[in-house]
Design an enzyme around this catalytic site. Sequence first.
Site, mmCIF file in Angstrom:
data_model
loop_
_atom_site.group_PDB
_atom_site.id
_atom_site.type_symbol
_atom_site.label_atom_id
_atom_site.label_comp_id
_atom_site.label_asym_id
_atom_site.label_seq_id
_atom_site.Cartn_x
_atom_site.Cartn_y
_atom_site.Cartn_z
ATOM 1 N N ARG B 268 -6.065 -42.764 -37.612
ATOM 2 C CA ARG B 268 -6.106 -43.923 -36.520
ATOM 3 C C ARG B 268 -6.806 -43.779 -35.489
ATOM 4 N NH1 ARG B 268 0.214 -42.217 -36.904
ATOM 5 N NH2 ARG B 268 0.914 -43.718 -38.683
ATOM 6 N N LEU B 271 -9.788 -45.166 -36.784
ATOM 7 C CA LEU B 271 -9.883 -46.653 -37.294
ATOM 8 C C LEU B 271 -10.170 -47.591 -36.085
ATOM 9 C CD1 LEU B 271 -7.777 -48.578 -39.833
ATOM 10 C CD2 LEU B 271 -7.926 -49.519 -37.504
ATOM 11 N N TYR B 406 -2.998 -51.453 -41.542
ATOM 12 C CA TYR B 406 -3.081 -50.264 -42.227
ATOM 13 C C TYR B 406 -3.188 -48.914 -41.136
ATOM 14 C CZ TYR B 406 -8.239 -50.841 -42.927
ATOM 15 O OH TYR B 406 -9.744 -51.184 -42.892
ATOM 16 N N GLU B 407 -3.201 -47.818 -41.728
ATOM 17 C CA GLU B 407 -3.014 -46.514 -41.091
ATOM 18 C C GLU B 407 -2.035 -46.496 -40.310
ATOM 19 O OE1 GLU B 407 -6.795 -45.500 -42.922
ATOM 20 O OE2 GLU B 407 -5.609 -44.208 -41.537
ATOM 21 N N GLY B 408 -0.729 -47.013 -40.839
ATOM 22 C CA GLY B 408 0.314 -47.101 -39.970
ATOM 23 C C GLY B 408 0.467 -48.537 -39.235
#
Lengths: 245, 601
Positions: B268, B271, B406-408
Amino acid sequence: MKILVCITHVPDTTSRIAFTDGNTKFDKNGIQFIIGPYDDYALARAVELKEQHGGSITAINVGEAETEPTIRKALAIGADEAIRVNAHPEDAIFVAKQIASVAKGGDYDLILMGRESIDFNGGQVHGMVGEILGIPSISPVMKLDIEGNTAKVTREIEGGKEYLEIEMPFIAGCQEPIAEWKIPNMRGIMSARTKPLNVIDPTGDNPMNVVEVFEMPPAKSGVKLVEPDNLEELVKLLKTEAKVI
Amino acid sequence: MEAIAKEASIKGGEFIVRETEAEEIFIPEEFSEEQKMMAAATQDFINQEINPNISRMDNLEEGFMSSLMEKAGQLGLLGVTVPEEYGGLGMSFNTGMLIADIVAAAGSFSTAYGAHTGIGTLPILYYGTEEQRQKYLPLLASGEWKACYCLTEPDAGSDANSGKTKAKLTEDGKHYLINGQKMWISNAGFADLFIVFAKIDDDKNLTAFLIEKSFGGITMNEEEKKLGIKGSSTRQVFFNDCKVPVENMLSERENGFKIAVNVLNVGRIKLGCGVINGCKYVTTLATNYANERKQFGVSISSFGAIQTKLANMAAKTYAVESASYRAGQDIEDLISSLKEEGLEPAQAKLKAMEQFAIECAIIKILGSEVLNYIADEGVQVYGGMGFSEEAPMARAYRDARITRIYEGTNEINRMLLVGMILKKALKGEIDLLGPAMAVGKELTSVPSFEQPDLSQPMAQEKDTLRKLKKSALMVAGKAAETFGPKLNDEQEILMHIADMLIEIYAAECVILRTEKLMSRYSEEEAKLYKDMTTLYLFDAVQKIKNHGDEAVACFATGDELKVLLMGMKRFTKTEPVNTKELRRSIAGKMISVNKFPYTLY
């Protein structure tokens, strides 16, 4: 084989050029500096030649302390050691004398540099160093291979190419496609800090140029498009505006 | 040499109740010459290897992305934070962030890079046995092998622990047989190593496995047809009796979900940070275009409407950058402290990431939303050309979109971050109750007319920040009091609180960075940064006020609501700002240098 590579510390090619102090000094504010792109070719070829034939690479720069990050990039790319002549590179003859002075004591087989720097684009230093040292200087060199003590060189000439064979030592002013620019790898960058970077004093020579003023070229006016069948208008513009006929 | 880590000073999530001094935070201007050279070399890699080959990449030319990864590996870009004993460079966490930042301008490559170096490598580094690390990490750091991370399934996205992929021990006890289906797997098309999450027998929780492609039993669907990042390989992966040696289980049985969550914390923040150079690139392109494009006889960059966009793009990027590297260094400092306390390096990293999971989520949301804003405005500056695939903006717009997913997803991250703060308060790790009660008391007393000492740098801005924190404490405190544990079900309110916290963190990072720069730069040099800060803060205050007002109206009524709204008004009261002049000044600088207004590397 001992190779001396001369590195210039020049503004990035996308820099906006401006002057200060009554247009007598280049405005460095916000400018990114890089290894001269032609010098970068010379360095890349030196690294390849060292890989093929062994030996060592010394990078040299004539410049003040601010040039050291640029020099360390040369070390990161593959130079084994570096020398900084602690002086502002005032003009071509001043720089050439500094390089020649270092080269005299260094017993180098090859001295490589860019065909020209990209700040003043003089393209004179290689010839001057050759003259001072009494060895051949060739520029612009597009290809350079070494066999024994002989180099095979391809030089760009007006409208064609010249193929030369030459005994070392000599000086080459390099340009593409002599090699591809090398990106320093991360390990090279980490090892650069442990490689020697020797700072030496300049020779007592004085520069020969004094800058009175820098002047920017006049702003270019826009292009005028003339319809292909409107020859009269074209001729008129060439006569009255462009004043070329 | 890297920027030196100092002793950890702030706890994760503590920003909401703690005043931080400018000298306590790290700013990217402090990166060492070596780190800057690494950033510049990464940019050279993009310029030489990727930019001239965008269409080959986006057309998924066979073997092209794989060869790019190998070249990146040769340059050392894939093992920046992998310890030297496993073939990496052993650089700091923030150096890894810096490389992710630069790679952000490489479109689809940045996804392949992030998937490989983050979720593809870190589980092994953090949870692998010594044998697993020795076997796989050098291959991944060099780029000889490429990795992918197989968590998501058709019916298990955000609810990852509900996956149906099964693992069953063979009769001889030497292997697990994996069966199931995974989807949206980045790098699947060329990966040599698959990190796969599956449930053993009827376990409630996932277990992770390291699966080499050569184990067999792996098949894939065709490449997904995606909206953006078209050059990134994304496939469904099927495991059909895939035979995995028992020694390839990662960590312990049923520890997979924990691995997934903790590794995603790193993913996260990386990112979030991994958008910065993309933002700068798009902003530079927009500035170039605005300078070149002439309408009504002048460059469109001379129009206030365009300057507004350019200035906003710069100020928002400045905020993401300030927040990313401050948090990155806070994490780095905590890693160092934990190592000094005797924790094993991988454990220290994990614990530090867990501590700062709130900031990781904030930066992911902030970074991805700023990137999307910038790509959108980039298209707008380009006008009709922005809508054409001939110009680079259309691709930037499409590529940016995935970062919010993405990544949550950003929604999951918003809810998580508020939940984590409240959990920390319940556990007594940060004292929310005291400050929240103090704010409550302040609400019912006469407003203070005390003025900040304006002779101090950024005094006005810091005073505003102090009040903004009070507003968030007031809203969060009242919501927690009203709903108790059921606040988790009030997603709308959680989202509002999250937005307040995100803006507060970003504003604080911007203010402190600028204050630090003001002590180093001349007034003239610092003006740009000061302007961007004032602009960002102004915008943040408006957003915080809106979210706060909306949030309290969701649960309070009558006099209580009136008091809370009055509190919001009091805590978001600021001096008037001439945003037109600010934006003109910032954009003026951009127009004159014809790019993003400052250069770091």
